[in-house]
Design a protein around this motif. Structure first.
Motif, mmCIF file in Angstrom:
data_model
loop_
_atom_site.group_PDB
_atom_site.id
_atom_site.type_symbol
_atom_site.label_atom_id
_atom_site.label_comp_id
_atom_site.label_asym_id
_atom_site.label_seq_id
_atom_site.Cartn_x
_atom_site.Cartn_y
_atom_site.Cartn_z
ATOM 1 N N SER A 104 -34.708 -25.470 46.155
ATOM 2 C CA SER A 104 -35.911 -24.969 45.489
ATOM 3 C C SER A 104 -36.221 -23.524 45.893
ATOM 4 C CB SER A 104 -37.113 -25.865 45.807
ATOM 5 O OG SER A 104 -37.384 -25.875 47.195
ATOM 6 N N MET A 105 -35.872 -23.135 47.124
ATOM 7 C CA MET A 105 -36.079 -21.750 47.559
ATOM 8 C C MET A 105 -35.167 -20.802 46.785
ATOM 9 S SD MET A 105 -36.509 -22.224 51.683
ATOM 10 C CE MET A 105 -36.725 -20.475 51.960
ATOM 11 N N PHE A 106 -33.924 -21.225 46.563
ATOM 12 C CA PHE A 106 -33.009 -20.433 45.742
ATOM 13 C C PHE A 106 -33.546 -20.307 44.321
ATOM 14 C CE2 PHE A 106 -29.574 -20.545 42.574
ATOM 15 C CZ PHE A 106 -28.998 -19.311 42.820
ATOM 16 N N GLU A 107 -34.025 -21.422 43.782
ATOM 17 C CA GLU A 107 -34.556 -21.420 42.420
ATOM 18 C C GLU A 107 -35.743 -20.469 42.282
ATOM 19 O OE1 GLU A 107 -36.076 -24.596 39.014
ATOM 20 O OE2 GLU A 107 -35.804 -25.233 41.101
ATOM 21 N N GLU A 108 -36.626 -20.474 43.250
ATOM 22 C CA GLU A 108 -37.800 -19.612 43.194
ATOM 23 C C GLU A 108 -37.394 -18.137 43.256
ATOM 24 O OE1 GLU A 108 -41.556 -18.459 42.626
ATOM 25 O OE2 GLU A 108 -40.795 -20.519 42.506
ATOM 26 N N ALA A 109 -36.448 -17.825 44.141
ATOM 27 C CA ALA A 109 -35.974 -16.446 44.245
ATOM 28 C C ALA A 109 -35.277 -16.002 42.963
ATOM 29 C CB ALA A 109 -35.037 -16.303 45.441
ATOM 30 N N LEU A 110 -34.546 -16.918 42.341
ATOM 31 C CA LEU A 110 -33.850 -16.599 41.095
ATOM 32 C C LEU A 110 -34.844 -16.312 39.971
ATOM 33 C CD1 LEU A 110 -30.980 -16.341 39.966
ATOM 34 C CD2 LEU A 110 -31.146 -18.722 39.212
ATOM 35 N N LYS A 111 -35.925 -17.064 39.918
ATOM 36 C CA LYS A 111 -36.960 -16.829 38.913
ATOM 37 C C LYS A 111 -37.573 -15.435 39.071
ATOM 38 C CE LYS A 111 -38.395 -21.648 38.187
ATOM 39 N NZ LYS A 111 -39.495 -22.634 38.408
ATOM 40 N N ILE A 112 -37.801 -15.045 40.310
ATOM 41 C CA ILE A 112 -38.351 -13.711 40.578
ATOM 42 C C ILE A 112 -37.384 -12.640 40.086
ATOM 43 C CG2 ILE A 112 -38.996 -12.097 42.416
ATOM 44 C CD1 ILE A 112 -40.004 -14.559 44.000
ATOM 45 N N PHE A 113 -36.099 -12.840 40.361
ATOM 46 C CA PHE A 113 -35.074 -11.893 39.934
ATOM 47 C C PHE A 113 -35.055 -11.748 38.412
ATOM 48 C CE2 PHE A 113 -30.714 -11.257 38.340
ATOM 49 C CZ PHE A 113 -30.418 -10.035 38.920
ATOM 50 N N VAL A 114 -35.058 -12.867 37.709
ATOM 51 C CA VAL A 114 -35.020 -12.849 36.248
ATOM 52 C C VAL A 114 -36.222 -12.089 35.694
ATOM 53 C CG1 VAL A 114 -35.221 -14.291 34.180
ATOM 54 C CG2 VAL A 114 -33.652 -14.947 36.022
ATOM 55 N N GLU A 115 -37.384 -12.324 36.265
ATOM 56 C CA GLU A 115 -38.592 -11.644 35.801
ATOM 57 C C GLU A 115 -38.504 -10.145 36.060
ATOM 58 O OE1 GLU A 115 -42.013 -11.042 33.885
ATOM 59 O OE2 GLU A 115 -40.861 -12.921 33.972
ATOM 60 N N LYS A 116 -37.955 -9.757 37.198
ATOM 61 C CA LYS A 116 -37.813 -8.333 37.510
ATOM 62 C C LYS A 116 -36.875 -7.642 36.516
ATOM 63 C CE LYS A 116 -38.709 -8.323 42.530
ATOM 64 N NZ LYS A 116 -39.566 -7.114 42.600
ATOM 65 N N VAL A 117 -35.798 -8.315 36.158
ATOM 66 C CA VAL A 117 -34.858 -7.732 35.201
ATOM 67 C C VAL A 117 -35.518 -7.561 33.841
ATOM 68 C CG1 VAL A 117 -32.673 -8.055 33.983
ATOM 69 C CG2 VAL A 117 -32.830 -8.634 36.404
ATOM 70 N N LYS A 118 -36.268 -8.550 33.423
ATOM 71 C CA LYS A 118 -36.961 -8.474 32.134
ATOM 72 C C LYS A 118 -37.985 -7.345 32.123
ATOM 73 C CE LYS A 118 -36.534 -13.319 30.711
ATOM 74 N NZ LYS A 118 -37.286 -14.556 30.397
ATOM 75 N N GLN A 119 -38.636 -7.130 33.249
ATOM 76 C CA GLN A 119 -39.663 -6.094 33.326
ATOM 77 C C GLN A 119 -39.103 -4.692 33.116
ATOM 78 O OE1 GLN A 119 -41.663 -6.718 37.073
ATOM 79 N NE2 GLN A 119 -42.835 -8.483 36.329
#
Length: 452
Positions: A104-119
């Protein structure tokens, strides 16, 4: 969003850990998967009527030991500053072994990454990890892959490249989850197919001899101290190296899946000098002249001028058979050097290899352009890597070595493009000129068997 349109600026940033870094210990002279992918999108899928298709640059900001959490923490310097059109993240051992307490920690970090790329307005490409041979690691890699697969199902804006299951289907797995030479080739194929929809195949059938004495007669340049002092500074202060030039620096086609000079140099910095944070950018374009360089300055230089530290420059092979007169060539070259100096970067001039058998008397016409390069280096008191004279010196002893089938690619009918062995020689020459030679380096002992 069209990732492969006709415009300039379709730059890809690749980031991750050890498998994305793709260093010498993994590839042993061949390209990593990013190099294979670059060859496909910049060369095989180019449109010669639209220069932008040859300006699809790939930038690798991966570092061994880096995981998705640390990428998020350094996102601005690893990703944003390059203004990419697409950002690709390949999960590796660092993301599932000893770095995260739970999936779940990996998943949360991955979500942050995806959002940063979209931004930043870029397309997200997620690449699942490759299978590991070791059962415990493979179980963790599988869990990591499942997280990425589910995330892509829920978000149709994410492009997913499922390396894990494609490799399982083909019966492929990798020790400790780390890629080898053929692993990089396989992942490169999967990335090509999953993005642009087809593949360029590479045989990787060069006969490699390691632990042979490096081939170079060049000596250290008196101005190389500027480069050495940079390299010896704090490794936590990454350097950015830019290569500009024509097809010889571009390094497409004629190395047949093996590393070009810029790719070898990138591996050398990271593997031999431990500068894993350094970034090498190659904006050289096949067919370019100094005139083309100045006309396409934004994509090839200005995009990176704010933070580049060293710029390697090599032109002349096309200028000498184009509408660029010798006087115009001098003027253009001095302008390029001047602009590099003005942003505080170090210019490094390179004299191109001779092309004795090239059509249209290119070999003869090149000579005064090489002399102009030497004069420019001398008058500006900057580093010169003199590939031309080194090759000519070799030709006096062994003429076949500097022709087709020797350092010039065997299949090159134009007789101007170095093959894998020629690029290796240029790399060795550059390392000697810059005062970075180390007799114990395995990279500097690499050689290819040639039938000459």
């Amino acid at each position: 969003m069209d990732l492969f349109n006709l415009e300039s600026g379709n730059t890809w940033v690749f980031t991750g850990g050890i498998n994305v870094q793709g260093g010498w210990h993994q590839t042993q002279g061949a390209r990593n998967f990013i190099g294979h992918f670059e060859e496909h999108i910049r060369w095989e899928k180019r449109d010669n009527d639209h220069v932008g298709t040859r300006e699809r640059y790939t930038i690798n900001t991966a570092q061994a030991g880096q995981n998705i959490k640390s990428i998020n923490e350094k996102f601005d310097t690893l990703v944003s500053m390059y203004q990419p059109k697409a950002v690709a993240f390949l999960a590796g051992p660092e993301d599932y072994h000893g770095k995260f307490e739970t999936v779940s920690m990996f998943e949360e970090a991955l979500k942050i990454f995806v959002e940063k790329v979209k931004q930043i307005g870029a397309v997200v490409i997620l690449q699942t990890p490759v299978p590991a041979k070791e059962d415990d690691l493979n179980q963790q890699a599988h869990k990591c892959a499942q997280v990425m697969i589910e995330m892509a199902k829920e978000d149709h804006m994410i492009i997913l490249i499922d390396h894990y299951n494609q490799c399982v289907t083909k019966g492929k797995s990798y020790s400790k989850g780390e890629l080898d030479t053929l692993g990089h080739l396989e992942i490169g194929y999967q990335l090509m197919q999953g993005t642009i929809g087809d593949v360029t195949t590479f045989a990787l059938d060069e006969v490699v001899e390691t632990y042979q004495k490096g081939q170079s007669t060049l000596e250290e340049n008196p101005y190389a101290c500027s480069i050495k002092s940079l390299i010896q500074r704090d490794k936590d202060q990454p350097l950015r190296w830019l290569f500009i030039g024509d097809s010889i620096t571009h390094g497409a086609l004629h190395t047949h899946g093996y590393a070009s000079f810029p790719q070898l140099f990138e591996q050398f910095l990271k593997d031999e000098y431990g500068r894993v944070g350094d970034v090498v950018i190659n904006t050289a374009v096949s067919g370019a002249t100094t005139k083309d360089q100045l006309e396409n300055y934004k994509a090839r230089f200005e995009m990176y001028k704010k933070y580049v530290d060293v710029v390697f420059i090599m032109f002349g092979t096309n200028d000498c058979v184009s509408d660029v007169s010798l006087e115009a060539f001098r003027k253009n070259l001095y302008k390029i050097v001047k602009d590099i100096k003005e942003v505080g970067a170090i210019p490094v001039l390179r004299a191109p290899n001779p092309c004795l058998d090239a059509p249209s008397e290119r070999g003869i016409r090149l000579i005064p352009y090489v002399e102009a390069i030497k004069e420019c280096a001398k008058e500006n008191e900057i580093i010169l890597i003199n590939h031309y004279d080194e090759w000519m010196q070799m030709g006096q002893a062994h003429l076949a070595m500097i022709k087709r089938g020797g350092w010039i690619a065997a299949g090159d009918e134009s007789c101007i493009h170095p093959g894998a062995a020629g690029h290796l020689n240029m790399f060795h020459g550059a390392v000697k000129t810059l005062g970075l030679w180390n007799e114990k380096s395995q990279m500097l002992q690499l050689a290819y068997k040639l039938e000459v």
